[in-house]
Design a protein around this motif. Structure first.
Motif, PDB file in Angstrom:
ATOM      1  N   ARG A 216       0.869  -1.199   0.100  1.00 16.58           N
ATOM      2  CA  ARG A 216      -0.041  -0.062  -0.095  1.00 16.58           C
ATOM      3  C   ARG A 216       0.848   1.346   0.185  1.00 16.58           C
ATOM      4  O   ARG A 216       0.392   2.247  -0.823  1.00 16.58           O
ATOM      5  N   TYR A 230      -4.149   7.881   1.400  1.00 20.34           N
ATOM      6  CA  TYR A 230      -4.387   6.725   0.503  1.00 20.34           C
ATOM      7  C   TYR A 230      -5.147   5.727   1.095  1.00 20.34           C
ATOM      8  O   TYR A 230      -6.147   4.794   0.907  1.00 20.34           O
ATOM      9  N   ASP A 231      -4.576   5.295   2.416  1.00 24.25           N
ATOM     10  CA  ASP A 231      -5.001   4.009   3.198  1.00 24.25           C
ATOM     11  C   ASP A 231      -4.944   4.433   4.706  1.00 24.25           C
ATOM     12  O   ASP A 231      -3.662   4.209   5.187  1.00 24.25           O
ATOM     13  N   SER A 234      -3.665   1.493   6.970  1.00 20.68           N
ATOM     14  CA  SER A 234      -2.316   0.596   6.677  1.00 20.68           C
ATOM     15  C   SER A 234      -1.331   0.856   7.732  1.00 20.68           C
ATOM     16  O   SER A 234      -1.293   1.709   8.474  1.00 20.68           O
ATOM     17  N   THR A 237       0.704   3.922   7.305  1.00 20.45           N
ATOM     18  CA  THR A 237       0.048   5.176   8.041  1.00 20.45           C
ATOM     19  C   THR A 237       0.482   5.151   9.453  1.00 20.45           C
ATOM     20  O   THR A 237       0.870   6.199  10.030  1.00 20.45           O
TER      21      THR A 237
END
Length: 253
Positions: A216, A230-231, A234, A237
């Motif tokens: 990711r 974006y995620d 994840s 992050t």
């Protein structure tokens, strides 16, 4: 007071631009006003934040004296000074310019006079030429992403030598913000060994946070978003939010 952090490693493919983008986004999410400056002619930070390498005004034009440092405000709150492929040519164009090592510092001083930034994150070129010297001359500290491989450790000597040269010349107050391990895979024995060796040698200069290898994380730049946008759930992050927390604790205690 503005804290200016250069993200630098002369070895490519170690997550340098990903770290600059993701740290900037994590600091912005932590309610800090952040400027991200792309000082790499590859313009990875520019594209990873959703901008084109053909922006009308870029760091290249500012370095060549055509205008002030461009400040592009994104919808996520981050301000960006974009780069372009021409930036590499500035090395030759500025070679005879008086005070050429301090051009970026002057541009940043003028930008801060217009708008207060809590943090300025500079994504440096992997080469150790004039553009990188400008970034180091303008910075308070250097963050060094390190891929956990033995060859990566061998190359740190030359990088540290460059930092010492800047410290002994144009920027004696430059410090090392810290080493951050990127692309870490806990299943790989050599990765754990390299991390231990790095901590033995540099001790508390190594961040506790390690950035795990993540599909990711590698996908995010192609969508023009930092991993945090974006995620949100994840590992990338979580890792970069933890890194931002360490940076904040170090600089604001």
């Amino acid at each position: 007071m503005t804290q200016i952090i250069a993200v630098l490693n002369h070895k490519g493919g170690v997550g340098k631009s990903t770290t600059a983008v993701s740290l900037a986004a994590a600091l912005q999410l932590s309610k800090k006003n952040v400027l991200a400056i792309d000082m790499d002619g590859q313009a990875n930070l520019t594209e990873a934040l959703g901008l084109s390498i053909e922006e009308e005004q870029t760091v290249y034009g500012a370095m060549c004296g055509q205008y002030t440092l461009p400040l592009v405000k994104l919808h996520n709150g981050i301000t960006v000074s974009p780069s372009c492929l021409d930036l590499s040519a500035a090395e030759l164009e500025l070679i005879s310019e008086p005070g050429r090592e301090l051009i970026l510092k002057g541009l940043i001083t003028k930008a801060i006079a217009k708008e207060h930034f809590d943090y300025i994150i500079i994504d440096c070129s992997p080469s150790l030429g004039l553009i990188t010297i400008n970034a180091l001359s303008a910075s308070d500290s250097v963050m060094i992403p390190v891929q956990p491989e033995f060859f990566a450790l061998e190359g740190l000597g030359k990088l540290l030598q460059t930092i010492r040269l800047v410290q002994s010349g144009v920027n004696p107050s430059l410090t090392i913000e810290g080493f951050v391990v990127t692309m870490f895979d806990g299943r790989t024995k050599v990765h754990a060994q390299v991390v231990n060796e790095l901590k033995e040698h540099f001790q508390d200069m190594v961040f506790n946070t390690v950035i795990q290898r993540s599909i990711r994380l590698s996908e995010a730049p192609s969508h023009g978003k930092p991993i945090i946008l974006y995620d949100v759930v994840s590992n990338g992050t979580t890792n970069y939010m933890n890194l931002a927390k360490e940076v904040l604790e170090k600089n604001e205690r």
